[in-house]
Design an enzyme around this catalytic site. Structure first.
Site, PDB file in Angstrom:
ATOM      1  N   GLU A   1      42.003  42.882  39.680  1.00 11.86           N
ATOM      2  CA  GLU A   1      42.399  44.028  38.891  1.00 11.86           C
ATOM      3  C   GLU A   1      42.018  43.791  37.277  1.00 11.86           C
ATOM      4  O   GLU A   1      42.181  42.535  36.956  1.00 11.86           O
ATOM      5  CB  GLU A   1      44.154  43.628  38.739  1.00 11.86           C
ATOM      6  CG  GLU A   1      44.734  45.023  38.368  1.00 11.86           C
ATOM      7  CD  GLU A   1      46.444  44.888  38.539  1.00 11.86           C
ATOM      8  OE1 GLU A   1      46.765  45.861  39.093  1.00 11.86           O
ATOM      9  OE2 GLU A   1      47.010  43.750  38.616  1.00 11.86           O
TER      10      GLU A   1
ATOM     11  N   GLU B   1      42.321  35.691  45.794  1.00 12.17           N
ATOM     12  CA  GLU B   1      42.250  34.463  45.083  1.00 12.17           C
ATOM     13  C   GLU B   1      43.272  34.454  43.842  1.00 12.17           C
ATOM     14  O   GLU B   1      43.599  35.239  43.912  1.00 12.17           O
ATOM     15  CB  GLU B   1      40.946  34.348  44.560  1.00 12.17           C
ATOM     16  CG  GLU B   1      39.958  34.256  45.777  1.00 12.17           C
ATOM     17  CD  GLU B   1      38.482  34.124  45.209  1.00 12.17           C
ATOM     18  OE1 GLU B   1      38.365  33.205  44.315  1.00 12.17           O
ATOM     19  OE2 GLU B   1      37.324  34.545  45.555  1.00 12.17           O
ATOM     20  N   TYR B   2      43.474  33.015  43.367  1.00  5.83           N
ATOM     21  CA  TYR B   2      44.486  32.993  42.403  1.00  5.83           C
ATOM     22  C   TYR B   2      45.840  33.161  42.740  1.00  5.83           C
ATOM     23  O   TYR B   2      46.597  33.958  41.944  1.00  5.83           O
ATOM     24  CB  TYR B   2      44.012  33.656  41.249  1.00  5.83           C
ATOM     25  CG  TYR B   2      44.443  32.974  40.014  1.00  5.83           C
ATOM     26  CD1 TYR B   2      44.465  31.720  39.603  1.00  5.83           C
ATOM     27  CD2 TYR B   2      45.105  33.858  39.016  1.00  5.83           C
ATOM     28  CE1 TYR B   2      44.837  31.448  38.468  1.00  5.83           C
ATOM     29  CE2 TYR B   2      45.767  33.429  37.874  1.00  5.83           C
ATOM     30  CZ  TYR B   2      45.638  32.116  37.444  1.00  5.83           C
ATOM     31  OH  TYR B   2      46.224  31.801  36.145  1.00  5.83           O
TER      32      TYR B   2
ATOM     33  N   TYR C   1      30.759  26.115  46.048  1.00  5.27           N
ATOM     34  CA  TYR C   1      29.889  26.245  45.108  1.00  5.27           C
ATOM     35  C   TYR C   1      30.938  26.527  43.904  1.00  5.27           C
ATOM     36  O   TYR C   1      31.966  26.664  43.617  1.00  5.27           O
ATOM     37  CB  TYR C   1      28.955  27.558  45.183  1.00  5.27           C
ATOM     38  CG  TYR C   1      29.403  28.759  45.607  1.00  5.27           C
ATOM     39  CD1 TYR C   1      30.226  29.631  44.720  1.00  5.27           C
ATOM     40  CD2 TYR C   1      29.392  29.220  47.071  1.00  5.27           C
ATOM     41  CE1 TYR C   1      30.836  30.786  45.369  1.00  5.27           C
ATOM     42  CE2 TYR C   1      30.014  30.422  47.453  1.00  5.27           C
ATOM     43  CZ  TYR C   1      30.503  31.073  46.594  1.00  5.27           C
ATOM     44  OH  TYR C   1      30.970  32.303  47.190  1.00  5.27           O
TER      45      TYR C   1
END
Length: 429
Positions: A174, A217-218, A282
């Site tokens: 977002e 994610e997060y 990574y």
């Protein structure tokens, strides 16, 4: 395929003579823009069947054969030496091409600015023969459960033309950032989640995607179980509709690992409800952090070893970067970001600055230092043929499903040559 590291005084013609191939073939396969200007420490792939190994201190026939996954007696026979003969440092042994193992290969491509660039189209066309999946990044979830797609252009057609499965990447991005609030909204509202899943299935059918891939994610740590419940529901619906179902996972080394990027990702649960996962091994070295290898093999191994305690290797795609970073020193937290660059650009930069490329054996990663026109020191960490071969060997050793690249568009010709030399690549259905 031989990996050769350029030494002082070597020329492309001399290297070609050493291996019995044309210098033009080496220049072409490595896309060397200026064959007359090689960089000390530059690695290149030599187009021969099999490879040569030069005996080092402490080597034995048994240790060398084990390293290359073959019988020591067979190694002796191929090189016409006695099993009991002592080896000399620098002695050249021929290693035949090893049996190939089948793997799956994914690559993300990230069209930005509202269009697919010609460079991205070209990179996708060139990589598609080596891919099982192509993942345009990304379909962004909106708060009303609709989706904002990425620019696609002819990427789906390129995938179809090359027998590549189109992967629909769904994210909680977002305003350009992963949003835990957006995640909270969908993970804790069953009606909204149902509407989103229905829209994903409809969109995947309409656009011809065959895999649905969640990259949330997060997320808030307290939403871990809510995310699991959402994935359980999504998996049932999406797989029931005939699609593959996969997720992306942050690189964890334990179930209890703390941090906003890690706690909501339950490795064991993802291994149970998905067809496969992509583990993002990574960004240890990243644009806003201190200089270090992007994917040091010691850290990658730790993550994968943990993952294998939670799910079988047949479900794990190892993440791999196709880029490096150029840091300006001294590094200051919150200061100037490192500049991303391709492996090809890194070699060109080393040539322009007339500096040798070094190699960190522990991290299995190349690097070099230089000073810019303003007198500021820089350090560049990137990937080369040696670092990629180390990752391919790890995939074989651990029995993983395959590899997933972030991201197409940064030239790295040696990677694709070595990938094809090491593996049989499974194509889409």
């Amino acid at each position: 395929m031989q990996i050769h590291v350029v030494k002082s005084g070597e020329s492309l013609w001399g290297i070609a003579q050493r291996y019995g191939v044309s210098y033009q073939s080496i220049a072409e396969i490595n896309q060397i823009p200026n064959p007359g200007q090689l960089v000390i420490g530059q690695s290149m792939v030599i187009p021969i069947v099999g490879q040569y190994y030069y005996v080092q201190s402490g080597d034995s026939l048994w240790s060398i054969s084990r390293r290359f996954g073959m019988n020591y007696q067979e190694l002796a026979r191929i090189n016409a030496i006695s099993v009991g003969s002592p080896l000399s440092i620098g002695q050249r042994l021929y290693i035949p091409r090893r049996p190939e193992r089948t793997v799956e290969v994914n690559a993300y491509v990230e069209p930005l600015g509202g269009t697919v660039t010609e460079a991205q189209r070209r990179a996708t066309r060139e990589a598609s023969p080596f891919l099982t999946y192509l993942a345009p990044f990304s379909f962004r979830v909106n708060r009303d459960a609709t989706l904002t797609p990425p620019p696609l252009g002819d990427l789906p057609q390129i995938a179809r033309d090359n027998g590549v499965i189109a992967m629909m990447v769904v994210t909680n991005l977002e305003q350009g950032q992963f949003s835990n609030e957006l995640g909270r909204l969908f993970l804790n509202n069953p009606a909204l989640a149902d509407r989103l899943i229905d829209n994903i299935i409809t969109t995947a059918r309409r656009l011809g995607f065959n895999d649905v891939h969640f990259d949330f994610e997060y997320l808030r740590p307290e939403d871990r179980e809510a995310y699991n419940n959402f994935l359980r529901k999504a998996s049932t619906a999406i797989r029931g509709a005939g699609f593959l179902f996969s997720t992306a996972l942050a690189p964890k080394t334990s179930a209890e690992q703390k941090g906003a990027w890690y706690e909501a990702h339950d490795y064991r649960f993802h291994g149970e409800v998905t067809d496969f996962v992509v583990i993002m091994t990574y960004e240890w070295g990243y644009s806003g952090g201190p200089p270090m290898p992007v994917s040091p093999i010691s850290e990658v191994r730790k993550v994968l070893n943990y993952a294998l305690t939670e799910m079988p290797g047949s479900k794990i795609m190892m993440g791999q970067n196709l880029y490096g970073y150029d840091w300006t020193l001294p590094f200051v937290a919150g200061g100037q970001y490192a500049k991303a660059l391709s492996p090809q650009a890194a070699i060109a930069l080393a040539a322009r600055e007339n500096v040798a490329i070094q190699y960190d054996e522990k991290a299995q990663a190349p690097f070099f230092r230089y000073r810019d026109d303003a007198g500021k020191e820089h350090v560049v960490w990137f990937e080369d043929a040696r670092s990629m071969q180390a990752k391919f060997d790890l995939i074989k050793e651990l029995g993983l499903r395959g590899i997933s690249y972030w991201k197409l568009g940064l030239p790295f010709p040696q990677n694709w040559v070595l990938l094809e030399d090491n593996f049989v690549i499974k194509k889409g259905r």
